[in-house]
Design a protein around this motif. Sequence first.
Motif, PDB file in Angstrom:
ATOM      1  N   ASN A  56       0.817  -1.202   0.000  1.00 55.19           N
ATOM      2  CA  ASN A  56       0.000   0.000   0.000  1.00 55.19           C
ATOM      3  C   ASN A  56       0.865   1.272   0.000  1.00 55.19           C
ATOM      4  N   ARG A  57       1.909   1.211  -0.813  1.00 54.98           N
ATOM      5  CA  ARG A  57       2.875   2.302  -1.023  1.00 54.98           C
ATOM      6  C   ARG A  57       3.695   2.642   0.223  1.00 54.98           C
ATOM      7  N   MET A  58       3.739   1.727   1.183  1.00 53.93           N
ATOM      8  CA  MET A  58       4.667   1.846   2.312  1.00 53.93           C
ATOM      9  C   MET A  58       5.826   0.917   1.968  1.00 53.93           C
ATOM     10  N   TYR A 123      -6.118 -13.749   8.142  1.00 58.68           N
ATOM     11  CA  TYR A 123      -6.178 -14.084   6.723  1.00 58.68           C
ATOM     12  C   TYR A 123      -4.842 -13.730   6.094  1.00 58.68           C
ATOM     13  N   ILE A 124      -4.163 -14.707   5.564  1.00 62.34           N
ATOM     14  CA  ILE A 124      -2.824 -14.502   5.004  1.00 62.34           C
ATOM     15  C   ILE A 124      -2.825 -13.410   3.934  1.00 62.34           C
ATOM     16  N   SER A 125      -3.936 -13.259   3.233  1.00 58.61           N
ATOM     17  CA  SER A 125      -4.007 -12.252   2.173  1.00 58.61           C
ATOM     18  C   SER A 125      -3.963 -10.826   2.715  1.00 58.61           C
ATOM     19  N   ALA A 126      -4.144 -10.654   4.011  1.00 55.87           N
ATOM     20  CA  ALA A 126      -4.085  -9.322   4.618  1.00 55.87           C
ATOM     21  C   ALA A 126      -2.659  -8.921   4.977  1.00 55.87           C
ATOM     22  N   PHE A 127      -1.708  -9.845   4.811  1.00 52.32           N
ATOM     23  CA  PHE A 127      -0.343  -9.606   5.272  1.00 52.32           C
ATOM     24  C   PHE A 127       0.682  -9.770   4.157  1.00 52.32           C
ATOM     25  N   VAL A 135      15.041 -11.114  11.247  1.00 48.91           N
ATOM     26  CA  VAL A 135      14.007 -10.166  11.672  1.00 48.91           C
ATOM     27  C   VAL A 135      12.805 -10.351  10.742  1.00 48.91           C
ATOM     28  N   VAL A 136      11.644 -10.593  11.325  1.00 44.79           N
ATOM     29  CA  VAL A 136      10.424 -10.784  10.541  1.00 44.79           C
ATOM     30  C   VAL A 136       9.655  -9.462  10.514  1.00 44.79           C
ATOM     31  N   TYR A 137       9.373  -8.998   9.302  1.00 45.53           N
ATOM     32  CA  TYR A 137       8.622  -7.768   9.094  1.00 45.53           C
ATOM     33  C   TYR A 137       7.214  -8.138   8.645  1.00 45.53           C
ATOM     34  N   LEU A 138       6.224  -7.584   9.321  1.00 45.93           N
ATOM     35  CA  LEU A 138       4.825  -7.803   8.975  1.00 45.93           C
ATOM     36  C   LEU A 138       4.267  -6.492   8.430  1.00 45.93           C
ATOM     37  N   MET A 139       3.690  -6.550   7.249  1.00 49.09           N
ATOM     38  CA  MET A 139       3.064  -5.388   6.632  1.00 49.09           C
ATOM     39  C   MET A 139       1.629  -5.755   6.288  1.00 49.09           C
ATOM     40  N   GLY A 140       0.761  -4.759   6.190  1.00 46.70           N
ATOM     41  CA  GLY A 140      -0.601  -5.024   5.784  1.00 46.70           C
ATOM     42  C   GLY A 140      -1.556  -3.958   6.264  1.00 46.70           C
ATOM     43  N   ARG A 141      -2.802  -4.083   5.829  1.00 50.68           N
ATOM     44  CA  ARG A 141      -3.898  -3.220   6.296  1.00 50.68           C
ATOM     45  C   ARG A 141      -4.721  -4.091   7.236  1.00 50.68           C
ATOM     46  N   VAL A 142      -4.571  -3.859   8.532  1.00 48.96           N
ATOM     47  CA  VAL A 142      -5.183  -4.742   9.521  1.00 48.96           C
ATOM     48  C   VAL A 142      -5.778  -3.936  10.669  1.00 48.96           C
ATOM     49  N   THR A 143      -6.631  -4.605  11.422  1.00 51.05           N
ATOM     50  CA  THR A 143      -7.182  -3.988  12.629  1.00 51.05           C
ATOM     51  C   THR A 143      -6.164  -4.141  13.761  1.00 51.05           C
ATOM     52  N   GLN A 144      -6.364  -3.384  14.827  1.00 46.98           N
ATOM     53  CA  GLN A 144      -5.488  -3.508  16.006  1.00 46.98           C
ATOM     54  C   GLN A 144      -5.513  -4.942  16.537  1.00 46.98           C
ATOM     55  N   ARG A 145      -6.702  -5.544  16.528  1.00 53.14           N
ATOM     56  CA  ARG A 145      -6.864  -6.922  17.011  1.00 53.14           C
ATOM     57  C   ARG A 145      -6.039  -7.894  16.165  1.00 53.14           C
ATOM     58  N   GLU A 169      -0.710  -0.618   8.444  1.00 53.17           N
ATOM     59  CA  GLU A 169      -1.644   0.489   8.269  1.00 53.17           C
ATOM     60  C   GLU A 169      -2.913  -0.013   8.961  1.00 53.17           C
ATOM     61  N   TYR A 170      -3.340   0.716   9.977  1.00 51.46           N
ATOM     62  CA  TYR A 170      -4.474   0.230  10.767  1.00 51.46           C
ATOM     63  C   TYR A 170      -5.802   0.681  10.189  1.00 51.46           C
ATOM     64  N   ILE A 171      -6.746  -0.264  10.201  1.00 50.60           N
ATOM     65  CA  ILE A 171      -8.116   0.020   9.795  1.00 50.60           C
ATOM     66  C   ILE A 171      -9.020  -0.338  10.971  1.00 50.60           C
ATOM     67  N   SER A 172     -10.220   0.202  10.967  1.00 50.36           N
ATOM     68  CA  SER A 172     -11.162  -0.098  12.045  1.00 50.36           C
ATOM     69  C   SER A 172     -11.870  -1.431  11.768  1.00 50.36           C
ATOM     70  N   GLU A 173     -12.502  -1.958  12.792  1.00 49.72           N
ATOM     71  CA  GLU A 173     -13.287  -3.188  12.615  1.00 49.72           C
ATOM     72  C   GLU A 173     -14.423  -2.939  11.610  1.00 49.72           C
ATOM     73  N   ASP A 174     -14.990  -1.716  11.630  1.00 49.61           N
ATOM     74  CA  ASP A 174     -16.050  -1.379  10.664  1.00 49.61           C
ATOM     75  C   ASP A 174     -15.516  -1.392   9.235  1.00 49.61           C
TER      76      ASP A 174
END
Length: 187
Positions: A56-58, A123-127, A135-145, A169-174
């Motif tokens: 997501n351009r990060m 969901y693996i597709s979110a990461f 060092v493991v880097y996790l990227m994605g658009r995910v909720t805090q949970r 990049e954090y998104i809300s549950e909504d």
Amino acid sequence: EIRPRDWSSDVCSSDLAVDRRSIGIQTDDKTLELKGEGRASKITGDRGRVAVSSYNRMVLLTGEVADEKMKAEVEAQIASMGDLKKIENDLEVAPVSTVSARSSDLLMTSKVKAAIIDTKDLYISAFKIHTDRGVVYLMGRVTQREAKLAGEVTRNAAANIRKVVKLFEYISEDELLELKAKPSPEE
């Protein structure tokens, strides 16, 4: 030099339907990675190794460079590539890692992916998962949970993980519910 290929990072049509980025952004990310690595290798030559990961351009830069000047040059060259949200420059001034070390990193990434796939509510597709120098880097658009759970799962996925870095990049549950409700492009 023959480099192992991480086929799971390629964009394929089955991933497009569940990826949390638009098809255009997915294409932009892949282009940033390919062009970025090409530009970085022109700067480093055989005196460095740069991996460019984008979600997501990060942009995440990992690998080894000869000195601080080279590290700054690589970052400047990547920054000049266009509309980026952020660059995380984790290049290390160090000798180029061995093929054995990079193979170990690929195995670690595979173990983390398998652990995420096996975890309910992730969901693996979110990461996007990238490992460099243990060092493991996790990227994605995910909720805090999801971020918290993914961090825990990752830490326990392999014994030799040095550190887990979350670049989300954090998104809300909504927002997540809205993404799930959207029909896939194939429908």
